[in-house]
Write a protein that holds these residues in place. Structure first.
Motif, PDB file in Angstrom:
ATOM      1  N   ALA A 303       4.239   2.621  -8.627  1.00  0.00           N
ATOM      2  CA  ALA A 303       3.402   1.453  -8.312  1.00  0.00           C
ATOM      3  C   ALA A 303       4.100   0.168  -8.761  1.00  0.00           C
ATOM      4  N   GLN A 304       4.741   0.196  -9.919  1.00  0.00           N
ATOM      5  CA  GLN A 304       5.489  -0.974 -10.389  1.00  0.00           C
ATOM      6  C   GLN A 304       6.649  -1.285  -9.449  1.00  0.00           C
ATOM      7  N   ASN A 306       6.899  -0.557  -6.258  1.00  0.00           N
ATOM      8  CA  ASN A 306       6.380  -1.098  -4.999  1.00  0.00           C
ATOM      9  C   ASN A 306       5.968  -2.557  -5.147  1.00  0.00           C
ATOM     10  N   ASP A 307       5.415  -2.902  -6.298  1.00  0.00           N
ATOM     11  CA  ASP A 307       4.981  -4.274  -6.536  1.00  0.00           C
ATOM     12  C   ASP A 307       6.179  -5.196  -6.740  1.00  0.00           C
ATOM     13  N   LEU A 308       7.089  -4.811  -7.622  1.00  0.00           N
ATOM     14  CA  LEU A 308       8.232  -5.663  -7.937  1.00  0.00           C
ATOM     15  C   LEU A 308       9.276  -5.675  -6.820  1.00  0.00           C
ATOM     16  N   ALA A 310       8.561  -5.545  -3.510  1.00  0.00           N
ATOM     17  CA  ALA A 310       7.984  -5.964  -2.227  1.00  0.00           C
ATOM     18  C   ALA A 310       8.921  -6.945  -1.531  1.00  0.00           C
ATOM     19  N   GLY A 314       8.184 -10.081  -4.065  1.00  0.00           N
ATOM     20  CA  GLY A 314       8.627  -9.173  -5.126  1.00  0.00           C
ATOM     21  C   GLY A 314       9.841  -9.733  -5.846  1.00  0.00           C
TER      22      GLY A 314
END
Length: 476
Positions: A303-304, A306-308, A310, A314
């Motif tokens: 999840a981290q 995918n967030d960072l 992006a 990101g």
């Protein structure tokens, strides 16, 4: 009416009225504003990238550390038990993984030598001057076999020493090898001396006094050898003796270490002729619990990522280290945990139920994990150790590979690159600040010189104005 000359002089002005100090500062700041703004904006972006890369690296290394700690001391650490708890208790040092069961028969406990002197009137009674010599070795019946590897200890006793101070000197001079104290009982005050556990820690006490012989008031009163009648030997130094799976073993203390698989024992009682059982096991449900938590932690990391990572917004949207981390995570389930596994024994993290969803997240195949535990319990147990192979070693290598600062394609390499760029930009900003200050100082000097010239011109103009006015008045 104003004359033509006066008009000309008035047009030249009566002073600049300009704040040249502020003007120099404003011009120098404006000259470098564009460069400084670009670098500052880049620094802010780099700070965000450094923070993001460090956050991911910390998540991975933190997961590795937590996994290792849980295996060493948590619910995966093997638990030892002794059927007859009165005989012994188990010791399982961190990092060891003893398995199976063993028979234990303790035939002798380790003990220390205890020697009690003949009595005196009180603890404050003088003992006589001279020298006491402690020799260490093995006491057997009336014989003493000195330990050639240990030097004798000479203790100087003065004519002012009492039984109490003598006890203190013995304890201090021996460095704790012999602990001495005064016990006052029904028969008077007696010197009690206790050595350390183990047959080799026996001792004898040689006394050289003033020549009065072994009587109260002369130091020879406290001399003792196994063949003498001075004092009383209350306990002999002995090694512990036991049989583990019928193999005879000894230990100088009742704390036994270095047994198969690294475990140890605290011996507490003998059980001659009635062996007890020492066994080690791990609750099978603990493997499922650890794998569930492992999968959950991996999904938090995904999840981290995918967030960072992006593409839009990101901090690490186009980072090579993050891309490499994604690829490594995708192949994690297939990593070989036990290269020496044979036949149907589990070899990979996938054999422990770790699997990958299409969206890059992980899930636990509980059925596959249960099957491995049921068919190869010992092999599964061997995967959860802190040795060169196993789940921890595999993920620890994974974390180290992605944290390696010498690999430009890793997350660690990205972090180092961003930090290097940050340092370079900081140097550029410092250089710009120096250049800006130099420009400000130069402009200030030039403007100050101009101001002086303007002031001089104004003085000349004032004189000319006076002369013109005089000429104009004379014409009238």
């Amino acid at each position: 009416m104003e004359s033509a000359g006066s008009s000309i002089i008035s047009a030249l002005g009566a002073g600049s009225g300009i704040d040249f100090i502020k003007l120099a500062s404003d011009i120098s700041a404006a000259s470098f504003a564009a460069q400084r703004g670009q670098i500052t904006a880049r620094q802010e972006a780099l700070s965000a990238q450094v923070s993001a890369a460090a956050q991911l690296r910390s998540a991975i290394t933190g997961l590795s550390s937590a996994l290792g700690e849980r295996i060493r001391t948590g619910d995966l650490a093997p638990k030892g038990s002794v059927a007859n708890t009165a005989v012994a208790s188990t010791i399982v040092p961190p990092g060891t993984s003893p398995r199976g069961s063993f028979s234990l028969e303790v035939t002798q406990l380790a003990s220390s030598q205890t020697l009690v002197s003949r009595s005196l009137a009180s603890r404050d009674t003088l003992v006589g001057e001279g020298t006491l010599t402690l020799r260490f070795g093995t006491v057997s019946g009336t014989s003493f076999n000195p330990d050639a590897a240990r030097s004798a200890i000479d203790i100087t006793v003065t004519d002012t020493d009492t039984l109490a101070t003598l006890a203190t000197k013995i304890s201090s001079a021996s460095g704790g090898a012999v602990s001495a104290y005064v016990a006052t009982g029904t028969g008077g005050a007696q010197l009690v001396m206790k050595g350390k556990e183990g047959a080799a820690n026996g001792f004898q006490l040689e006394a050289t006094g003033a020549g009065g012989g072994p009587v109260a008031g002369d130091l020879e009163y406290f001399g003792w050898t196994p063949a003498s009648t001075n004092g009383e030997l209350k306990a002999t130094a002995r090694d512990a003796a036991f049989r583990l799976d019928t193999v005879a073993m000894t230990s100088p203390t009742n704390r036994v270490t270095g047994l198969p698989g690294g475990f140890g024992l605290n011996l507490a009682a003998t059980n001659t002729g009635a062996p007890t059982t020492v066994s080690f096991s791990t609750d099978g449900s603990a493997y499922t619990s650890v794998m569930e938590d492992f999968v959950s932690a991996l999904n938090d990391t995904v999840a981290q990522i995918n967030d960072l990572g992006a593409p839009i917004g990101g901090e690490l949207g186009n980072d090579p280290g993050l891309r490499e981390l994604r690829r490594d995570l995708a192949g994690l389930a297939g990593r070989v945990v036990m290269p020496g596994a044979t036949g149907s024994e589990p070899r990979t993290l996938g054999d422990l139920g770790l699997s990958l969803n299409r969206d890059g997240t992980f899930k636990l195949d509980s059925a596959r994990l249960t099957r491995s535990i049921e068919t190869s319990p010992d092999a599964v147990a061997a995967m959860f150790i802190t040795g060169a192979n196993g789940v921890f070693a595999t993920f620890d290598r994974f974390a180290r590979e992605n944290s390696l600062t010498t690999d430009p394609a890793s997350l660690g390499g990205s972090l180092k690159r961003y930090e290097t760029q940050q340092a370079a930009n900081a140097e550029r900003l410092a250089k710009i600040a120096e250049q800006q200050e130099a420009l400000r100082e130069r402009l200030t000097r030039e403007f100050t010189a101009s101001e002086r010239r303007v002031a001089a011109s104004q003085s000349t103009l004032a004189f000319l104005r006076q002369q013109v006015d005089i000429w104009s008045n004379s014409d009238n």
